[in-house]
Design a protein around this motif. Structure first.
Motif, mmCIF file in Angstrom:
data_model
loop_
_atom_site.group_PDB
_atom_site.id
_atom_site.type_symbol
_atom_site.label_atom_id
_atom_site.label_comp_id
_atom_site.label_asym_id
_atom_site.label_seq_id
_atom_site.Cartn_x
_atom_site.Cartn_y
_atom_site.Cartn_z
ATOM 1 N N VAL A 59 8.298 -2.466 2.244
ATOM 2 C CA VAL A 59 9.512 -2.688 2.663
ATOM 3 C C VAL A 59 10.039 -1.245 3.194
ATOM 4 C CG1 VAL A 59 11.901 -3.871 3.457
ATOM 5 C CG2 VAL A 59 9.608 -5.772 2.345
ATOM 6 N N SER A 62 7.205 2.406 5.203
ATOM 7 C CA SER A 62 5.885 2.192 5.125
ATOM 8 C C SER A 62 5.010 1.220 4.924
ATOM 9 C CB SER A 62 6.024 3.214 3.508
ATOM 10 O OG SER A 62 6.993 3.044 2.840
ATOM 11 N N GLY A 102 8.040 3.156 -0.402
ATOM 12 C CA GLY A 102 8.476 4.202 -0.428
ATOM 13 C C GLY A 102 9.746 4.487 -1.687
ATOM 14 N N ASP A 103 10.692 5.541 -1.813
ATOM 15 C CA ASP A 103 11.421 5.680 -2.882
ATOM 16 C C ASP A 103 12.581 4.787 -3.068
ATOM 17 O OD1 ASP A 103 13.857 7.012 -1.295
ATOM 18 O OD2 ASP A 103 12.203 8.315 -1.269
ATOM 19 N N ASP A 105 12.049 1.755 -2.475
ATOM 20 C CA ASP A 105 11.535 0.607 -2.378
ATOM 21 C C ASP A 105 10.588 0.705 -4.153
ATOM 22 O OD1 ASP A 105 9.522 -1.899 -0.525
ATOM 23 O OD2 ASP A 105 8.462 -0.961 -2.464
ATOM 24 N N ILE A 109 15.184 -1.267 -5.659
ATOM 25 C CA ILE A 109 15.082 -2.474 -5.962
ATOM 26 C C ILE A 109 13.571 -2.830 -6.695
ATOM 27 C CG2 ILE A 109 13.555 -3.066 -3.326
ATOM 28 C CD1 ILE A 109 15.333 -5.692 -3.306
ATOM 29 N N ASN A 131 11.182 10.186 -0.082
ATOM 30 C CA ASN A 131 11.472 11.062 1.113
ATOM 31 C C ASN A 131 13.110 11.396 0.894
ATOM 32 O OD1 ASN A 131 12.829 9.008 1.787
ATOM 33 N ND2 ASN A 131 11.042 8.571 3.654
ATOM 34 N N THR A 133 15.715 9.109 0.739
ATOM 35 C CA THR A 133 16.567 8.768 1.372
ATOM 36 C C THR A 133 16.098 7.340 1.577
ATOM 37 O OG1 THR A 133 18.281 8.647 3.762
ATOM 38 C CG2 THR A 133 15.742 9.169 3.758
ATOM 39 N N TYR A 134 16.454 6.373 2.482
ATOM 40 C CA TYR A 134 15.998 5.054 3.359
ATOM 41 C C TYR A 134 16.078 5.789 4.180
ATOM 42 C CZ TYR A 134 17.748 2.072 -1.096
ATOM 43 O OH TYR A 134 18.254 1.528 -3.125
ATOM 44 N N GLY A 135 15.046 5.381 4.648
ATOM 45 C CA GLY A 135 14.070 6.187 6.512
ATOM 46 C C GLY A 135 14.798 4.472 6.813
ATOM 47 N N MET A 136 14.333 3.372 6.848
ATOM 48 C CA MET A 136 13.909 2.471 7.649
ATOM 49 C C MET A 136 15.754 1.856 8.147
ATOM 50 S SD MET A 136 11.372 -0.977 7.770
ATOM 51 C CE MET A 136 10.492 -0.667 8.650
ATOM 52 N N GLU B 95 13.566 -15.649 -3.240
ATOM 53 C CA GLU B 95 12.805 -15.070 -1.831
ATOM 54 C C GLU B 95 11.642 -14.323 -2.289
ATOM 55 O OE1 GLU B 95 12.464 -11.326 -3.983
ATOM 56 O OE2 GLU B 95 13.104 -9.753 -2.763
HETATM 57 C C1 LIG Z 1 15.773 -7.190 -0.201
HETATM 58 C C2 LIG Z 1 15.545 -6.303 0.695
HETATM 59 N N1 LIG Z 1 17.009 -5.909 0.517
HETATM 60 C C3 LIG Z 1 17.245 -5.079 1.747
HETATM 61 C C4 LIG Z 1 16.251 -4.670 3.067
HETATM 62 C C5 LIG Z 1 16.600 -3.544 3.952
HETATM 63 N N2 LIG Z 1 15.669 -2.543 3.674
HETATM 64 C C6 LIG Z 1 14.469 -1.784 4.571
HETATM 65 S S1 LIG Z 1 13.689 -0.501 4.474
HETATM 66 C C7 LIG Z 1 14.990 -0.242 2.876
HETATM 67 C C8 LIG Z 1 15.457 0.863 2.806
HETATM 68 C C9 LIG Z 1 13.931 1.498 2.410
HETATM 69 O O1 LIG Z 1 13.424 2.922 1.752
HETATM 70 P P1 LIG Z 1 12.547 3.455 1.574
HETATM 71 O O2 LIG Z 1 12.075 2.914 0.539
HETATM 72 O O3 LIG Z 1 13.038 4.742 0.984
HETATM 73 O O4 LIG Z 1 11.280 3.383 2.596
HETATM 74 P P2 LIG Z 1 11.273 4.752 3.504
HETATM 75 O O5 LIG Z 1 11.841 4.186 4.695
HETATM 76 O O6 LIG Z 1 12.136 5.978 3.917
HETATM 77 O O7 LIG Z 1 9.701 5.071 4.147
HETATM 78 C C10 LIG Z 1 16.543 -1.766 3.044
HETATM 79 C C11 LIG Z 1 16.630 -1.217 2.163
HETATM 80 C C12 LIG Z 1 15.315 -6.007 2.806
HETATM 81 N N3 LIG Z 1 14.036 -5.712 3.401
HETATM 82 N N4 LIG Z 1 14.760 -6.157 1.358
#
Ligand SMILES: Cc1ncc(C[n+]2csc(CCOP(=O)(O)OP(=O)(O)O)c2C)c(N)n1
Ligand code: SF4
Lengths: 259, 359
Positions: A59, A62, A102-103, A105, A109, A131, A133-136, B95
């Protein structure tokens, strides 16, 4: 449409890997996801893995892996890709299985899932895109966010007193017995891209040889959420980011047994 | 306990939890993942002992969160896969269950439930009814929920759970409790007779000789998520129409009908026999599927009897579904215990009261 090659210039030096889908990228300008996808696709091609690969998407930005890499892909809940990949590999040990995370991810979590998959020595390959940060979700703090870095949830800059320190996952996972290979790479210069490809190849070879879990951490950009122009984002990776997150190989198993 | 024999029907004396394992193995399940929790530990222990020799995989995961996601990966590979847990662990699986329902992946989840909420206690309970039949995870989905009341059914309904789960590409749950899990009785281990043998063309096995495939639950484009939700809804409606199962027990001429499932139904049978001996026309409708709920049967029964006595090992959950199925609410009575099995004496006493007699 590409123009036809001119006479005398017919030798192809740069082609689209077979495993990369010919579509227009939706990633932001200057984002490294596209380059990393290409490296992954090239390595899949190199070992002729396309028809026996199952990718696991996570999620975050990516997740769209399945729009770009021309292989079977299953999507996992946020952070759980190493568990999902474990389930695929246990059911189909003869297949090639990789996660792309992602980071947020992998290092927030999904810390439990990656640590335990690595510790079990699951025979998987992990592509980890850091990267900072949380991109999406719009640029919130990630576990990899640098000290002092401003994000939408660290508006005054990350402070170790309340927010903790940026996690170095490649080093942390290298410390686990079940990890076969752990490296950190970047793709901000052509030389780095070549090295990155070598690392992904090595990671794939580890799985092909049944050695255990292999992980390649990519230092990547998120110009959109960093609030930077693409070129400045490259400079950040080359400077500040690779200082705290050193590039290199932290673990490389030499033989299959765990002795 | 011995491993599974493929010989025709044999009589086996065993525990309910082990009968689940025998049913799963007979139905071709070779992949089990789980995490210890009382009162279901016999299940992972049996699988750990027997699956390797059958060429399968047993894995004790680091958590129920990991367990359900490892299952997701194996289900996506097209293999039959099972886990078991109890209330707190099932909560952690919500989940993954939502993702599996959304991605249309089959799997069997066993809940040998205990009393909650929270850590609660390990006493048998039916307090997870709402969680099992109304969703639990996010987004609005259904699980197929089967409620065995005997060791025989622990075996047979596990096989059925695999078949229904595959047929509808959706997770199925066996909802038991510590009593059906731990009690020992003989059962007939008839050989597995698959309800359908359709393959799994959707499984991810690598794209050799075909286009690549995805299994996913994310639908961002246009109104794809709406289309997907209507498709799931239509599937749940088909399940509702075609798969409801219930046992009618001594309902001939009954004026008092117990409605109970699982252990509560098991105990009620004794009370009903005693009541009949006293000349009280009692009987029972026992839902075997909790989703789909036997709606038509409850509707018809409410019109035919004076009283529907709903008995549950909780403070009243299924009774809401019984009310939903009939407008005759003044005919519905309830007897519940949140953390214990009601005794046949207690049930008989209530039946007598409702029949207008003194004990
Ligand atoms: C259980 C859950 N919590 C929160 C989210 C919201 N969410 C979607 S993407 C994301 C962050 C992803 O960040 P990263 O892994 O760094 O990937 P990037 O987008 O930077 O490539 C979050 C918190 C979700 N989809 N599911
Ligand atoms: S938000 Fe960041 S990670 Fe996502 S595509 Fe844009 S630049 Fe890349």
């Amino acid at each position: 449409m590409r123009p036809p090659a001119k006479a005398g210039f017919s030798k192809a030096v740069y082609t689209r890997p077979r495993s990369l889908v010919d579509v227009r990228s939706h990633f932001c300008p200057g984002c490294h996801h596209g380059t990393i996808h290409k490296i992954v696709a090239e390595c899949i091609d190199r070992y002729g893995l396309r028809e026996k690969t199952i990718g696991v998407a996570c999620v975050g930005c990516s997740v769209f892996l399945y729009d770009y890499i021309d292989v079977d892909v299953v999507e996992s809940p946020h952070g759980r890709a190493p568990a999902v990949a474990t389930g695929v590999k246990r059911a189909q040990p003869d297949k090639f299985v990789f996660t792309y995370q992602g980071d947020g991810d992998l290092a927030a979590i999904g810390t439990s899932e990656i640590i335990h998959a690595a510790n079990r020595g699951e025979n998987l390959s992990v592509i980890f895109v850091n990267n900072t940060t949380y991109g999406m979700t719009g640029g919130q703090m990630a576990p990899t966010t640098m000290l002092g870095q401003k994000t939408s949830t660290t508006p005054y800059g990350r402070d170790f007193r309340g927010d903790g320190y940026p996690i170095r996952m490649a080093e942390l996972l290298a410390g686990l017995e079940g990890t076969a290979y752990s490296a950190r790479v970047a793709v901000s210069t052509p030389a780095q891209i070549r090295k990155a490809k070598e690392s992904v190849r090595k990671a794939f070879e580890m799985q092909i040889g049944g050695m255990g879990l292999s992980i390649v951490e990519f230092l990547s950009t998120c110009p959109t959420n960093w609030g930077m122009k693409p070129l400045d984002a490259q400079k950040r990776v080359l400077g500040e980011m690779s200082e705290y997150f050193p590039l290199g190989v932290f673990k490389e198993r030499q033989q299959a047994d765990f002795a | 306990m011995t491993g599974l024999s493929s010989s025709p029907s044999m009589r086996i004396l065993t525990k309910g939890n082990e009968a689940i394992c025998l049913g799963a193995v007979a139905a071709g399940c070779r992949h089990y993942y789980g995490y210890p929790i009382t009162p279901q530990n016999d299940i992972p222990e049996y699988m750990a002992a027997h699956l390797p020799a059958l060429g399968g995989t047993f894995l004790q995961a680091e958590s129920e969160v990991a367990t359900i996601n490892i299952m997701l990966g194996t289900a996506a590979s097209g293999k039959r896969v099972m886990t078991s847990s109890s209330g707190p662990g099932i909560s952690l699986m919500q989940e993954g269950l939502s993702y599996m329902a959304g991605s249309e992946l089959p799997a069997v989840i066993v809940n040998i439930s205990r009393s909650g909420p929270g850590l609660g206690g390990i006493a048998p309970s039916q307090g997870d009814y709402f969680q099992a039949v109304k969703g639990g995870g996010h987004g609005g989905y259904r699980l197929i929920v089967l409620a065995p009341h005997s060791v025989q059914e622990m075996y047979a309904l596990t096989m059925l759970a695999f078949d229904l789960s595959d047929k509808y590409r959706t997770p199925a749950m066996i909802l038991g409790d510590a009593i059906v899990g731990q009690m020992k009785e003989p059962f007939i281990a008839s050989p597995y007779d698959p309800a359908s043998t359709t393959g799994k063309p959707w499984a991810l096995t690598g794209c050799a000789g075909r286009e690549r495939k995805n299994l996913k639950s994310l639908h961002l484009k246009d109104n794809a998520i709406e289309v997907h939700n209507w498709k799931l809804h239509e599937k749940y409606e088909r399940i509702r129409r075609d798969e409801a199962r219930a046992e009618s027990y001594m309902l001939d001429g009954a004026t008092i009908a117990v409605v109970a499932f699982g252990t509560a139904a098991r105990v009620s049978k004794t009370a009903i026999q005693w009541a009949r001996k006293e000349g009280i026309a009692a009987g029972m409708l026992r839902p075997i599927t909790l989703f789909p709920f036997p709606e038509r049967e409850v509707f018809d029964l409410a019109r035919a009897v004076d009283v529907l006595l709903v008995i549950e090992m909780n403070t009243g959950q299924m009774v809401e579904d019984v009310r939903r199925c009939t407008p005759l609410h003044d005919r519905i009575a309830f007897l519940g215990k949140p953390c214990a099995m009601p005794t046949p004496e207690e049930i008989l006493e209530r039946i007598r009261q409702l029949a207008g007699r003194k004990g």
